[in-house]
Design a protein around this motif. Structure first.
Motif, short mmCIF file in Angstrom:
data_model
loop_
_atom_site.label_atom_id
_atom_site.label_comp_id
_atom_site.label_asym_id
_atom_site.label_seq_id
_atom_site.Cartn_x
_atom_site.Cartn_y
_atom_site.Cartn_z
N PRO B 29 2.39 76.63 -12.25
CA PRO B 29 2.92 77.98 -12.17
C PRO B 29 4.10 78.05 -11.22
N ARG B 30 4.89 79.08 -11.37
CA ARG B 30 6.04 79.29 -10.51
C ARG B 30 5.57 79.62 -9.09
N ASN B 31 6.38 79.23 -8.10
CA ASN B 31 6.12 79.60 -6.71
C ASN B 31 4.76 79.18 -6.19
N CYS B 32 4.42 77.96 -6.42
CA CYS B 32 3.18 77.49 -5.82
C CYS B 32 3.40 76.07 -5.31
N ILE B 33 2.41 75.57 -4.59
CA ILE B 33 2.41 74.15 -4.24
C ILE B 33 1.33 73.51 -5.09
N TYR B 34 1.75 72.59 -5.94
CA TYR B 34 0.82 71.98 -6.88
C TYR B 34 0.57 70.55 -6.42
N GLY B 35 -0.68 70.22 -6.18
CA GLY B 35 -1.00 68.89 -5.68
C GLY B 35 -1.43 67.95 -6.79
N LEU B 36 -1.10 66.69 -6.61
CA LEU B 36 -1.52 65.67 -7.57
C LEU B 36 -2.17 64.59 -6.74
N ILE B 37 -3.48 64.43 -6.88
CA ILE B 37 -4.14 63.42 -6.06
C ILE B 37 -4.90 62.47 -6.96
N GLY B 38 -5.44 61.44 -6.34
CA GLY B 38 -6.17 60.43 -7.09
C GLY B 38 -6.09 59.13 -6.34
N PRO B 39 -7.02 58.21 -6.64
CA PRO B 39 -7.02 56.91 -5.95
C PRO B 39 -5.75 56.12 -6.28
N ASN B 40 -5.54 55.05 -5.53
CA ASN B 40 -4.39 54.17 -5.82
C ASN B 40 -4.44 53.68 -7.25
N LEU B 226 -6.14 62.75 -10.80
CA LEU B 226 -5.99 61.69 -11.80
C LEU B 226 -6.89 60.53 -11.41
N ASN B 227 -7.45 59.88 -12.42
CA ASN B 227 -8.15 58.63 -12.19
C ASN B 227 -8.00 57.77 -13.44
N PHE B 228 -7.59 56.53 -13.24
CA PHE B 228 -7.35 55.62 -14.37
C PHE B 228 -6.51 56.27 -15.46
N GLY B 229 -5.47 56.98 -15.04
CA GLY B 229 -4.53 57.53 -16.02
C GLY B 229 -5.01 58.77 -16.72
N GLN B 230 -6.18 59.26 -16.33
CA GLN B 230 -6.67 60.47 -16.99
C GLN B 230 -6.87 61.58 -15.98
N CYS B 231 -6.70 62.79 -16.46
CA CYS B 231 -6.89 63.93 -15.59
C CYS B 231 -8.38 64.25 -15.57
N ASP B 243 -16.12 69.28 -7.40
CA ASP B 243 -16.25 68.68 -8.73
C ASP B 243 -16.93 67.31 -8.65
N PRO B 244 -18.05 67.12 -9.35
CA PRO B 244 -18.77 65.84 -9.26
C PRO B 244 -17.92 64.66 -9.71
N ALA B 245 -17.08 64.86 -10.71
CA ALA B 245 -16.25 63.75 -11.19
C ALA B 245 -15.31 63.29 -10.08
N VAL B 246 -14.79 64.22 -9.33
CA VAL B 246 -13.87 63.87 -8.25
C VAL B 246 -14.60 63.12 -7.16
N ILE B 247 -15.76 63.62 -6.82
CA ILE B 247 -16.54 62.97 -5.77
C ILE B 247 -16.86 61.54 -6.18
N SER B 248 -17.22 61.38 -7.45
CA SER B 248 -17.58 60.04 -7.91
C SER B 248 -16.34 59.14 -7.92
N ALA B 249 -15.19 59.67 -8.29
CA ALA B 249 -13.99 58.84 -8.32
C ALA B 249 -13.61 58.39 -6.92
N TYR B 250 -13.78 59.28 -5.95
CA TYR B 250 -13.38 58.95 -4.60
C TYR B 250 -14.40 58.13 -3.85
N LEU B 251 -15.69 58.37 -4.11
CA LEU B 251 -16.71 57.73 -3.30
C LEU B 251 -17.51 56.68 -4.06
N GLY B 252 -17.22 56.53 -5.35
CA GLY B 252 -18.02 55.60 -6.16
C GLY B 252 -19.10 56.38 -6.87
#
Lengths: 309, 256, 360
Positions: B29-40, B226-231, B243-252
């Motif tokens: 959206p306009r006028n926001c700060i949009y973050g993009l995170i994910g493991p290396n 993002l994780n492995f090229g997928q959102c 989000d459980p998917a995020v927690i699992s991606a970051y912590l295993g």
């Protein structure tokens, strides 16, 4: 048809010589990213030294067969050229390894001028004839003429290239060379003697150049102090054509350039309806080179380098 | 004008056999700060390179203000209003800080060959304005005092800020920052955070890749993970954090 | 205190002006002094130095500013020279004025530059070098061979009897008469070349400090970052190429009129290499350095030519080795030594020097 076969033979002979010289350029480029402009002069020195030695040997009337004489002369000239290559790198390139990219190119040009003129001081401005000791009665194959010498040239060139291929692909030294070409700093950390490998590269390249020089001199029956310049230029173009830094590319590029030149010389008149004659063979060769690079910017065998942000 | 600035749908990018990006969709959206995170290796920088035209997407659509950016050259995309910084700083090392910013004014200046040679009054004015604007931007990011220093001599943090000033000089609608806080100490991070908020408040939308989760969660209005090229997740920082998917991606996966 | 300060700030520009005035005076009287000491041959060498400065500055735009390695630059010089020779000589019996030919020559060279650059500028550094080198050779070979089937260039013999450049109807080949004394054509051409050279320097300085100059340097430093700043790198590089070429075209026309004769021999790869050496040896991208490089590389071989034989005679009592070869050996040695001891060139820009010291 006769012309076709004849030009094919000529192209293969010329091409295998170009390939040998192109290997010298491409190995140095692969490792240092440097155009060794003086390489052509090493080729010339190889030819001139061999001719001089041969003349002395012939005058001595040793009674040895011609092939033995040539082999003897080459084995003396070879270390000389190797030493020359080694010295060039030590004196003129090594101190400039961290200098701006074009500085070593200028020293290379300076060395080329020095060697060419030294050669003229030593051997004079005239053509040096190759002693007529080799059998030049041609064989007739498919209506085209090829001399035993030319057959030997092609076989020898192929054998040397196969040897180099094995050396680089299968030995410890070869692996070290490939490692240095990929990443000199990482190679150094893995215990590779990078300076030693670079020296080795120059020694190898110069040796190949020396042999190629002798082949040119034997094939055309003469050598000249200025022969290295154009020869080096063509071989460098061949290395680029194949994809510089790539060994197989240099071989293929050399062969291809030889074929292009010789077919160009044979057919350019027919192609242009007699408008352009065979004196345009070099134009033809350079034009093909430019076109190849326009459509395949990394050469025929070069890696497509994906630009990384 | 709709309130969507950038819309990416089903972006795909393949390197050899590796699917670096797989059907990634996001809406900024306009006028926001949009973050993009994910493991290396998750594909964040690849997505950046696709958005800024350095890579060509293998599939999908990409629109800025409803105008497609697919197939555009990097310099055209800049003209459309997307500017970027680089993860591994890419300044013009031997130019001064001010010159670096002036280079980025390129598209806003008009002088051609003859203008450069004869330097008519219009060109003189343009150059003076460019110089002043560059200085203003340097002050804006807080390195005005370094204007005449050669870029490579600047401290790491200042180099990062110079990159931001340089990108801002192209007058972007979307400013894409690739790990702007990398290598900064806590004080520098704090100043950077304020700067980013200031940029947004002044009307430029930000797209931010960042590893510092605290910084990201602290200032982003919206996030994609993002994780492995997928959102794998999208939403506000609060939603994403749970989000459980995020927690699992970051912590295993065992932690999920 | 404040008085001395203000006096100081006033005296500084005065000093600078005095310096410029002195330089201008030196440039004005140079041929007479050089002619007095070394004879007319040296005035001609001075003329060539001016031509080479123009060439080197043109190549500097391509190599020094934009960082594109061009090994066929002399082809544009050849284009300018042959255009002049064809349009102003007995060869086709056209006698167009130099002032019409020179701009056309610049445009034609510019066109050739764009033709060559458009498909090739995407190539990486050394590949571009080979393509330009090939182009240079192609141009030379055509000039060497286009005497058949239709005699365009008169082949290796070249074209002679080329009209001199005229200024306000006065043929410069007539030389100048000053205070009742006659000076040959090389003196007259000196002033023409001087004016042209100063114009070229002016244009280069203006370009360097412009939007385009910044874009060129940005591309040289980091092409991807330059793209990310909205610079259309292809067009800007093409512009550098075409502009550099046009300088070559003008210099070529001047050469033709001055020499009265052109042949393919003047446009070999070695000439391209020489001009490149001037740029790099002087200090790439730094205008004063490039000028210095051009002057030194034009004059050194000639000085060596004058010095070597007497030296050999006095040392060995006779000429031991061919002086021409010995001269070139020493010249090559000079190139190598300068690069070894000053890798960034003799007079690099302040920034380049710093860069090198940092790396050391």
């Amino acid at each position: 048809m006769d012309i076709f076969v004849q030009q094919l033979f000529n192209g293969i002979i010329l091409g295998s010589i170009y390939a040998l010289i192109a290997l010298g350029y491409t190995m140095v480029y692969g490792i240092l990213g440097l155009i060794n402009f003086a390489h052509g002069e090493v080729v010339m020195i190889g030819a001139m030294v061999t001719i001089t030695l041969l003349r002395i040997l012939v005058e001595m009337n040793t009674g040895l067969p011609a092939a033995a004489l040539v082999a003897l002369a080459i084995t003396t000239a070879l270390p000389l050229c190797a030493l020359l290559g080694f010295t060039l790198e030590r004196v003129a390139y090594r101190p400039l390894r961290n200098a701006p990219r074009l500085s070593p190119l200028i020293t290379a040009i300076g060395l080329s001028i020095i060697l060419q003129n030294l050669a003229m001081i030593i051997w004079g401005r005239n053509y040096a004839p190759f002693p007529p000791i080799l059998d030049t009665t041609p064989w007739k194959i498919l209506g085209a003429a090829i001399t035993p010498l030319q057959v030997v040239i092609v076989i020898l060139a192929v054998a040397i290239m196969a040897g180099l291929w094995l050396l680089i692909g299968r030995t410890r030294k070869g692996r070290a060379m490939r490692a240095v070409a990929q990443n000199p700093n990482a190679a150094r950390l893995m215990g590779v003697n990078v300076d030693g490998i670079i020296s080795l590269t120059f020694v190898l390249g110069s040796s190949l150049g020396c042999i190629a020089g002798v082949m040119v001199a034997a094939n055309y029956g003469q050598a000249h102090a200025t022969m290295g310049f154009m020869l080096g230029l063509k071989a460098f173009a061949a290395a680029v054509l194949g994809g510089i830094g790539n060994l197989a590319g240099a071989m293929i590029g050399g062969l291809l350039l030889g074929l292009i030149e010789s077919f160009g010389a044979g057919y350019i008149g027919d192609l242009t309806g007699g408008f352009l004659g065979s004196q345009y063979q070099d134009v033809f060769a350079f034009l093909v080179l430019i076109l190849v690079l326009v459509f395949r910017p990394s050469g025929l065998m070069g890696e497509r380098v994906a630009e990384r942000a | 004008m709709s309130d969507v600035l950038l819309r990416a749908e089903k972006i795909g990018k393949v390197f050899g056999g590796l699917k670096a990006l797989h059907d990634v969709s996001l809406t900024i959206p306009r006028n926001c700060i949009y973050g993009l995170i994910g493991p290396n290796g998750a594909g964040k920088t690849t997505l950046f390179n696709v958005i800024t035209g350095l890579y060509k997407a293998d599939g999908g659509t990409l629109e800025l203000n409803g105008k497609s950016l697919i197939g555009c050259k990097p310099h055209t995309i800049v003209r459309c209003g997307v500017a970027r910084t680089f993860q591994n700083i890419r300044l013009f090392g031997h130019m001064t800080a001010q010159e670096n910013v002036m280079v980025a004014r390129h598209t806003h200046l008009k002088a051609g060959v003859f203008g450069a040679i004869f330097r008519p009054p219009a060109v003189r004015r343009e150059e003076a304005a460019c110089r002043a604007e560059a200085l203003r931007l340097l002050q804006y990011v807080g390195i005005g005092s370094q204007a005449n220093r050669v870029a490579r001599e600047l401290s790491y943090g200042d180099q990062r800020r110079l990159e931001i000033a340089r990108a801002l000089a192209t007058e972007p609608q979307l400013l894409a920052l690739d790990e702007p806080a990398a290598g900064m100490n806590p004080t520098e991070r704090e100043t950077l955070k304020n700067l980013l908020l200031q940029i947004r408040n002044d009307g430029t939308t930000l797209l931010l890749i960042e590893h510092d989760v605290k910084l990201v969660l602290g200032i982003c209005d919206q996030l994609s993970v993002l994780n492995f090229g997928q959102c794998i997740a999208q939403g506000t920082p609060e939603q994403v954090r749970r989000d459980p998917a995020v927690i699992s991606a970051y912590l295993g996966s065992s932690a999920a | 205190m404040s008085k001395t300060l203000s006096a100081k700030s006033h005296s500084l520009p005065a000093k600078v002006w005095a310096g410029y005035a002195l330089l201008a005076l030196a440039l004005l009287v140079a041929p007479f002094i050089v002619g007095q000491v070394g004879g007319n041959a040296w005035v001609r060498i001075l003329d060539f130095a001016l031509l080479y400065i123009m060439l080197a500055l043109g190549l500097n735009i391509v190599v020094g500013f934009a960082g594109l390695l061009d090994l066929g630059y002399i082809a544009f010089y050849a284009v300018g020279a042959y255009l002049y020779a064809l349009l102003a000589s007995a060869h086709f019996d056209y006698h167009v004025s130099a002032w019409i030919i020179l701009p056309i020559g610049a445009l034609l060279a510019c066109f050739f530059g764009a033709m060559l650059g458009a498909p090739t500028l995407k190539l990486r550094g050394d590949y571009l070098a080979v393509v330009t080198l090939g182009f240079g050779e192609i141009v030379r070979l055509f000039m060497n061979n286009l005497d058949r089937p239709f005699n365009l260039t008169n082949g290796p013999q070249g074209i002679s009897g080329i009209d001199p450049v005229s200024v306000a109807g006065y043929g410069l080949n007539k030389g100048i008469t000053l205070f009742g004394q006659h000076f040959p054509s090389s003196y007259a051409y000196y002033y023409l070349f001087l004016v042209c050279m100063l114009l070229v320097v002016f244009v280069c300085i203006r370009l360097e400090n412009s939007r385009l100059g910044r874009a060129w340097v940005a591309i040289r430093e980091d092409e991807i970052a330059a793209q990310a700043m909205g610079i259309n790198t292809r067009n800007v590089k093409l512009l550098a190429f075409a502009l550099g070429a046009s300088f070559g075209g003008v210099a070529g026309g001047l050469f033709s009129g001055f020499q009265g004769f052109v042949s393919p021999e003047s446009f070999t790869l070695m000439e391209s290499v020489m001009v490149l050496c001037m740029v790099v040896l002087g200090g790439m991208g730094h205008i004063p350095g490039v000028i210095l490089g051009a002057i030194l590389l034009t004059i050194t071989p000639e000085v060596l030519r004058e010095v070597i034989n007497p030296l050999q005679r006095s040392l060995f009592g006779r000429s031991v080795v061919d002086p021409e070869n010995l001269r070139m050996v020493l010249f090559g040695l000079a190139l190598v030594l300068v690069m070894l001891f000053r890798p960034a060139g003799l007079w690099p820009s302040q920034r380049r020097r710093e860069e090198l010291e940092d790396d050391a």
